[in-house]
Design an enzyme around this catalytic site. Structure first.
Site, PDB file in Angstrom:
ATOM      1  N   VAL A  12       0.843  -1.206   0.000  1.00 58.30           N
ATOM      2  CA  VAL A  12       0.000   0.000   0.000  1.00 58.30           C
ATOM      3  C   VAL A  12       0.880   1.259   0.000  1.00 58.30           C
ATOM      4  O   VAL A  12       0.625   2.198  -0.770  1.00 58.30           O
ATOM      5  CB  VAL A  12      -0.954   0.003   1.219  1.00 58.30           C
ATOM      6  CG1 VAL A  12      -1.784   1.278   1.232  1.00 58.30           C
ATOM      7  CG2 VAL A  12      -1.857  -1.234   1.189  1.00 58.30           C
ATOM      8  N   VAL A 130     -11.131  -0.573   5.068  1.00 57.69           N
ATOM      9  CA  VAL A 130     -12.179  -1.525   4.668  1.00 57.69           C
ATOM     10  C   VAL A 130     -12.513  -1.317   3.194  1.00 57.69           C
ATOM     11  O   VAL A 130     -12.741  -0.191   2.750  1.00 57.69           O
ATOM     12  CB  VAL A 130     -13.473  -1.326   5.495  1.00 57.69           C
ATOM     13  CG1 VAL A 130     -14.503  -2.393   5.115  1.00 57.69           C
ATOM     14  CG2 VAL A 130     -13.186  -1.378   6.976  1.00 57.69           C
ATOM     15  N   GLY A 132     -10.707  -1.652   0.480  1.00 54.99           N
ATOM     16  CA  GLY A 132      -9.686  -1.132  -0.445  1.00 54.99           C
ATOM     17  C   GLY A 132     -10.096   0.204  -1.048  1.00 54.99           C
ATOM     18  O   GLY A 132     -10.178   1.207  -0.353  1.00 54.99           O
ATOM     19  N   ILE A 134     -13.031   0.956  -2.368  1.00 59.46           N
ATOM     20  CA  ILE A 134     -14.476   1.258  -2.318  1.00 59.46           C
ATOM     21  C   ILE A 134     -14.718   2.307  -1.227  1.00 59.46           C
ATOM     22  O   ILE A 134     -14.319   2.104  -0.089  1.00 59.46           O
ATOM     23  CB  ILE A 134     -15.302  -0.008  -1.979  1.00 59.46           C
ATOM     24  CG1 ILE A 134     -14.947  -1.158  -2.919  1.00 59.46           C
ATOM     25  CG2 ILE A 134     -16.780   0.288  -2.033  1.00 59.46           C
ATOM     26  CD1 ILE A 134     -15.615  -2.471  -2.526  1.00 59.46           C
ATOM     27  N   ASP A 199     -10.028 -11.455   9.368  1.00 57.47           N
ATOM     28  CA  ASP A 199      -9.862 -10.174   8.678  1.00 57.47           C
ATOM     29  C   ASP A 199     -11.234  -9.522   8.443  1.00 57.47           C
ATOM     30  O   ASP A 199     -11.415  -8.328   8.685  1.00 57.47           O
ATOM     31  CB  ASP A 199      -9.132 -10.411   7.346  1.00 57.47           C
ATOM     32  CG  ASP A 199      -9.047  -9.155   6.505  1.00 57.47           C
ATOM     33  OD1 ASP A 199      -8.232  -8.276   6.834  1.00 57.47           O
ATOM     34  OD2 ASP A 199      -9.807  -9.041   5.508  1.00 57.47           O
ATOM     35  N   LYS A 203     -12.837  -5.906   9.879  1.00 56.09           N
ATOM     36  CA  LYS A 203     -13.462  -4.879   9.032  1.00 56.09           C
ATOM     37  C   LYS A 203     -14.911  -4.620   9.455  1.00 56.09           C
ATOM     38  O   LYS A 203     -15.388  -3.484   9.408  1.00 56.09           O
ATOM     39  CB  LYS A 203     -13.404  -5.312   7.562  1.00 56.09           C
ATOM     40  CG  LYS A 203     -11.978  -5.332   7.007  1.00 56.09           C
ATOM     41  CD  LYS A 203     -11.963  -6.030   5.663  1.00 56.09           C
ATOM     42  CE  LYS A 203     -10.586  -6.039   5.029  1.00 56.09           C
ATOM     43  NZ  LYS A 203     -10.505  -6.983   3.897  1.00 56.09           N
ATOM     44  N   GLY A 302      -5.370  -4.451  -2.843  1.00 55.73           N
ATOM     45  CA  GLY A 302      -4.373  -4.200  -3.885  1.00 55.73           C
ATOM     46  C   GLY A 302      -3.735  -2.847  -3.695  1.00 55.73           C
ATOM     47  O   GLY A 302      -4.296  -1.970  -3.015  1.00 55.73           O
TER      48      GLY A 302
HETATM   49  N1  LIG Z   1      -2.359  -4.969   0.784  1.00 56.93           N
HETATM   50  C1  LIG Z   1      -3.610  -4.584   0.639  1.00 56.93           C
HETATM   51  O1  LIG Z   1      -4.237  -4.807  -0.392  1.00 56.93           O
HETATM   52  C2  LIG Z   1      -4.298  -3.830   1.752  1.00 56.93           C
HETATM   53  C3  LIG Z   1      -5.616  -3.364   1.554  1.00 56.93           C
HETATM   54  C4  LIG Z   1      -6.242  -2.630   2.570  1.00 56.93           C
HETATM   55  C5  LIG Z   1      -5.580  -2.393   3.766  1.00 56.93           C
HETATM   56  N2  LIG Z   1      -4.306  -2.881   3.924  1.00 56.93           N
HETATM   57  C6  LIG Z   1      -3.637  -2.598   5.208  1.00 56.93           C
HETATM   58  O2  LIG Z   1      -2.533  -1.713   4.946  1.00 56.93           O
HETATM   59  C7  LIG Z   1      -1.468  -1.995   5.842  1.00 56.93           C
HETATM   60  C8  LIG Z   1      -0.200  -2.305   5.048  1.00 56.93           C
HETATM   61  O3  LIG Z   1      -0.411  -3.442   4.241  1.00 56.93           O
HETATM   62  P1  LIG Z   1       0.633  -3.860   3.110  1.00 56.93           P
HETATM   63  O4  LIG Z   1      -0.020  -4.946   2.330  1.00 56.93           O
HETATM   64  O5  LIG Z   1       1.130  -2.653   2.399  1.00 56.93           O
HETATM   65  O6  LIG Z   1       1.805  -4.492   4.007  1.00 56.93           O
HETATM   66  P2  LIG Z   1       3.319  -4.817   3.558  1.00 56.93           P
HETATM   67  O7  LIG Z   1       3.413  -4.949   2.091  1.00 56.93           O
HETATM   68  O8  LIG Z   1       3.753  -5.938   4.417  1.00 56.93           O
HETATM   69  O9  LIG Z   1       4.127  -3.492   3.986  1.00 56.93           O
HETATM   70  C9  LIG Z   1       4.378  -3.159   5.328  1.00 56.93           C
HETATM   71  C10 LIG Z   1       5.418  -2.069   5.363  1.00 56.93           C
HETATM   72  O10 LIG Z   1       5.584  -1.635   6.694  1.00 56.93           O
HETATM   73  C11 LIG Z   1       6.958  -1.746   7.083  1.00 56.93           C
HETATM   74  N3  LIG Z   1       6.979  -2.171   8.481  1.00 56.93           N
HETATM   75  C12 LIG Z   1       6.278  -3.184   9.037  1.00 56.93           C
HETATM   76  N4  LIG Z   1       6.535  -3.273  10.356  1.00 56.93           N
HETATM   77  C13 LIG Z   1       7.441  -2.308  10.609  1.00 56.93           C
HETATM   78  C14 LIG Z   1       8.106  -1.883  11.783  1.00 56.93           C
HETATM   79  N5  LIG Z   1       7.904  -2.485  12.970  1.00 56.93           N
HETATM   80  N6  LIG Z   1       8.965  -0.833  11.699  1.00 56.93           N
HETATM   81  C15 LIG Z   1       9.169  -0.225  10.527  1.00 56.93           C
HETATM   82  N7  LIG Z   1       8.563  -0.570   9.373  1.00 56.93           N
HETATM   83  C16 LIG Z   1       7.704  -1.597   9.419  1.00 56.93           C
HETATM   84  C17 LIG Z   1       7.564  -2.780   6.159  1.00 56.93           C
HETATM   85  O11 LIG Z   1       8.948  -2.543   6.038  1.00 56.93           O
HETATM   86  P3  LIG Z   1       9.897  -3.442   5.080  1.00 56.93           P
HETATM   87  O12 LIG Z   1       9.418  -3.143   3.681  1.00 56.93           O
HETATM   88  O13 LIG Z   1      11.260  -2.966   5.314  1.00 56.93           O
HETATM   89  O14 LIG Z   1       9.641  -4.860   5.474  1.00 56.93           O
HETATM   90  C18 LIG Z   1       6.800  -2.504   4.874  1.00 56.93           C
HETATM   91  O15 LIG Z   1       7.396  -1.475   4.149  1.00 56.93           O
HETATM   92  C19 LIG Z   1      -1.958  -3.142   6.735  1.00 56.93           C
HETATM   93  O16 LIG Z   1      -2.537  -2.619   7.898  1.00 56.93           O
HETATM   94  C20 LIG Z   1      -3.022  -3.815   5.879  1.00 56.93           C
HETATM   95  O17 LIG Z   1      -3.996  -4.497   6.648  1.00 56.93           O
HETATM   96  C21 LIG Z   1      -3.661  -3.585   2.957  1.00 56.93           C
END
Ligand SMILES: NC(=O)c1ccc[n+]([C@@H]2O[C@H](COP(=O)([O-])OP(=O)(O)OC[C@H]3O[C@@H](n4cnc5c(N)ncnc54)[C@H](OP(=O)(O)O)[C@@H]3O)[C@@H](O)[C@H]2O)c1
Length: 429
Positions: A12, A130, A132, A134, A199, A203, A302
Site C-alpha cells: 500500500v 475496509v 480497499g 471502495i 480479517d 473490518k 491491492g
Molecule cells: N495490501 C492490501 O491490499 C491492503 C488493503 C487494505 C488495507 N491494507 C492494510 O494496509 C497496511 C499495510 O499493508 P501492506 O499490504 O502494504 O503491508 P506490507 O506490504 O507488508 O508493507 C508493510 C510495510 O511496513 C513496514 N513495516 C512493518 N513493520 C514495521 C516496523 N515495525 N517498523 C518499521 N517498518 C515496518 C515494512 O517494512 P519493510 O518493507 O522494510 O519490510 C513494509 O514497508 C496493513 O494494515 C493492511 O492491513 C492492505
C-alpha cells in the site's frame, strides 16, 4: 507545503508514493499546497522499493518521523497492532493529522484512538481500512449521516471470495483454490486471517463503529471461516438456487437495542448482486431506514485501489490542516456502548447436510430431533442411494429458526449412530 511521514512502504505504501507522484499537481491544487513525503519508515532500508520513492527519505528510526515537529501528517501503512498503536498514539499526542489503513489496529483499539484524536483536535481517517478502493467509510460517516442504518452485509475479504468462486465455478478443492490464490498474490503465505474470517471480522467492527456508532474495541465477533465448505455444498446450494458466499453481517436486533455481528459462510440467492460479486471483488450492501438498500462494490484490496482511498484521506486531512479546521472528521464520529446480541438468538434459515446410513426410520429420527426443537423443514433432497454401511448425503433447507435450536438438534443428531460424521450447517442469508 504539507509534510508527510509515511510509516511503511510495502504494497500500500508503494502505491501511495506512486499515486502522489502521478497526481502531484492536481492534489496540490486541491489541498492548496504541495504534499511532500518527508520521511519513510521501513524495517529493511536495503529493500527494492517503487522507483518514485526518493530513497534519501528512508529511515528505520520511528522518532525521525514522530519527533519531527515539521511533519504535519502521519500515514500509517505498516500494519499490525504493535508498534503501530504506539506510533499513532505518539503522533496524535504531537498534534499530527493521521491516516491509517490498519483494520486490525482499528478493530482492537479504534475507539480509543478516536477518543485520543478528539482530545488532541486532530483527524483520524481510515478509508483504506475496509474495502480497499471502495468508498464505504465516507458513505457511512458522511453521506448517510442523516439516516439510521438498520443493517449492513458485506463480502469484505477478497481472498475468501476468490477461493469460494473458484470452488463453485471450476470445482477446485479448498486447498487447491487457496494455493492458486497464493500463487496469484491474492492470499498471504499464511492465509488464516483471511479464510478463517478474522480479517472480515476486523473490518466488520470498523464498519459497525460508523454505521451504528458502536464502541466495539476488541469485540468478539462470532466468526466462522470457509475451510469447512466442501465442493458438494456448492453443488447442493446451486440446486436450491443459491451460491455460497463468505458474509460479514451487522444488524440492529429486532427490538433495536442490541447489535448482531457475525462472519460466516452463507447461502445467498443466485439472482442477487451479492451472489454475483465474484473473484477478488468486494461489496457492501447497506440498508438505511429512510434510504432503503444501497450497494457499493469494487476492488477491495491491492496497491493502487487502496492507495486511492489512503491518498483521498491524505487530501482531506491535509486540506483540514491547511484551513485550520483539523479534528472535524473525528468529531463527526460519535461512539457509545452497544450490547451485542448473543449468536444463540440469531434467527435465520439453515442449509444442513447429513451423511446418513440408509436404515429404516433414519429420516424420521432427524426430522424428529429438529422438530422437537421447533426447527421445521422447507425442502429436502437425497443424493443417490446409500446402504446400511455406506452413507448417503441428505440435505435440508429449514424454515426460520433460532441458532440455539438448530445447534442443539445438530449436536444430538451428530452423536447418533445413523450419521457417518457431524452434520454440516450453513446459514441462509
Ligand atoms: N495490501 C492490501 O491490499 C491492503 C488493503 C487494505 C488495507 N491494507 C492494510 O494496509 C497496511 C499495510 O499493508 P501492506 O499490504 O502494504 O503491508 P506490507 O506490504 O507488508 O508493507 C508493510 C510495510 O511496513 C513496514 N513495516 C512493518 N513493520 C514495521 C516496523 N515495525 N517498523 C518499521 N517498518 C515496518 C515494512 O517494512 P519493510 O518493507 O522494510 O519490510 C513494509 O514497508 C496493513 O494494515 C493492511 O492491513 C492492505
Amino acid at each position: 507545503m504539507i509534510k508527510v511521514g509515511l510509516l511503511g512502504c510495502g504494497t500500500v505504501g508503494g502505491g501511495v508514493v506512486q499515486l502522489l507522484r502521478a497526481n502531484a499537481s492536481y492534489i496540490a491544487a486541491r489541498v492548496g499546497a504541495p504534499i511532500d513525503i518527508a520521511r519513510v519508515l521501513v524495517r529493511d532500508p536495503s529493500k527494492v522499493r517503487v522507483p518514485e520513492l526518493d530513497r534519501g527519505r528512508i529511515t528505520t528510526d520511528a522518532s525521525a518521523v514522530l519527533d519531527d515537529p515539521t511533519i504535519d501528517v502521519v500515514v500509517e501503512v505498516m500494519g499490525g497492532v504493535d508498534p503501530a498503536r504506539e506510533y499513532l498514539g505518539a503522533a496524535i499526542a504531537a498534534g499530527k493529522q493521521i491516516v491509517t489503513a490498519n483494520k486490525m489496529l482499528l478493530a482492537l483499539h479504534g475507539a480509543d484512538l478516536l477518543e485520543r484524536a478528539r482530545k488532541h483536535g486532530v483527524d483520524l481517517a481510515f478509508e483504506g481500512a475496509v474495502g480497499g478502493g471502495i468508498p464505504v467509510i465516507r458513505v457511512l460517516r458522511d453521506s448517510l449521516a442523516s439516516d439510521t442504518i438498520v443493517s449492513l452485509c458485506g463480502i469484505i475479504n477478497g481472498t475468501s471470495n476468490y477461493v469460494l468462486t473458484r470452488m463453485r465455478q471450476d470445482g477446485l478443492s479448498f486447498a487447491d483454490a487457496v494455493k492458486e490464490a497464493q500463487d496469484k498474490g491474492y492470499a498471504e503465505a499464511d492465509p488464516t486471517l483471511d479464510v478463517g474470517g478474522g480479517d472480515a471480522a476486523h473490518k466488520l467492527v470498523v464498519l459497525s463503529m460508523l454505521a451504528f456508532g458502536a464502541r466495539l474495541d476488541g469485540a468478539r465477533v462470532p466468526t466462522e471461516g470457509i475451510d469447512a465448505v466442501e465442493p458438494i455444498d456448492h453443488a447442493f446450494a446451486e440446486r436450491f438456487g443459491f451460491v455460497v458466499k463468505q458474509l460479514a453481517i451487522a444488524k440492529l436486533a429486532r427490538d433495536g437495542s442490541a447489535l448482531e455481528l457475525r462472519v460466516h459462510p452463507a447461502l445467498v440467492a443466485k439472482d442477487t448482486a451479492l451472489a454475483n460479486t465474484s473473484g477478488v471483488l468486494n461489496a457492501v450492501a447497506i440498508e438505511g431506514r429512510a434510504l432503503g438498500p444501497c450497494l457499493l462494490s469494487g476492488r477491495g484490496a491491492g496497491d493502487m485501489p487502496t492507495a486511492v482511498s489512503v491518498v483521498a484521506d491524505l487530501v482531506d486531512v491535509a486540506s483540514a490542516k491547511k484551513s485550520g479546521i483539523s479534528g472535524n472528521m473525528t468529531r463527526a464520529i460519535r461512539l457509545g456502548e452497544r450490547k451485542l446480541a448473543p449468536m444463540a438468538d440469531v434467527e435465520t434459515r439453515y442449509y444442513v447436510r447429513f451423511s446418513v446410513f440408509d436404515r429404516p426410520g433414519v429420516l424420521a429420527k432427524i426430522t424428529g430431533a429438529l422438530g422437537e426443537r421447533g426447527v421445521s423443514i422447507e425442502q429436502l433432497v437425497q443424493q443417490g442411494r446409500g446402504t446400511e454401511d455406506v452413507p448417503v448425503d441428505v440435505v435440508m433447507l429449514t424454515h426460520e429458526a433460532k441458532e440455539a435450536a438448530i445447534q442443539a438438534a445438530l449436536e444430538v443428531i451428530g452423536k447418533s449412530d445413523y450419521v457417518a460424521h457431524a452434520p454440516r450447517m450453513i446459514r441462509v442469508h
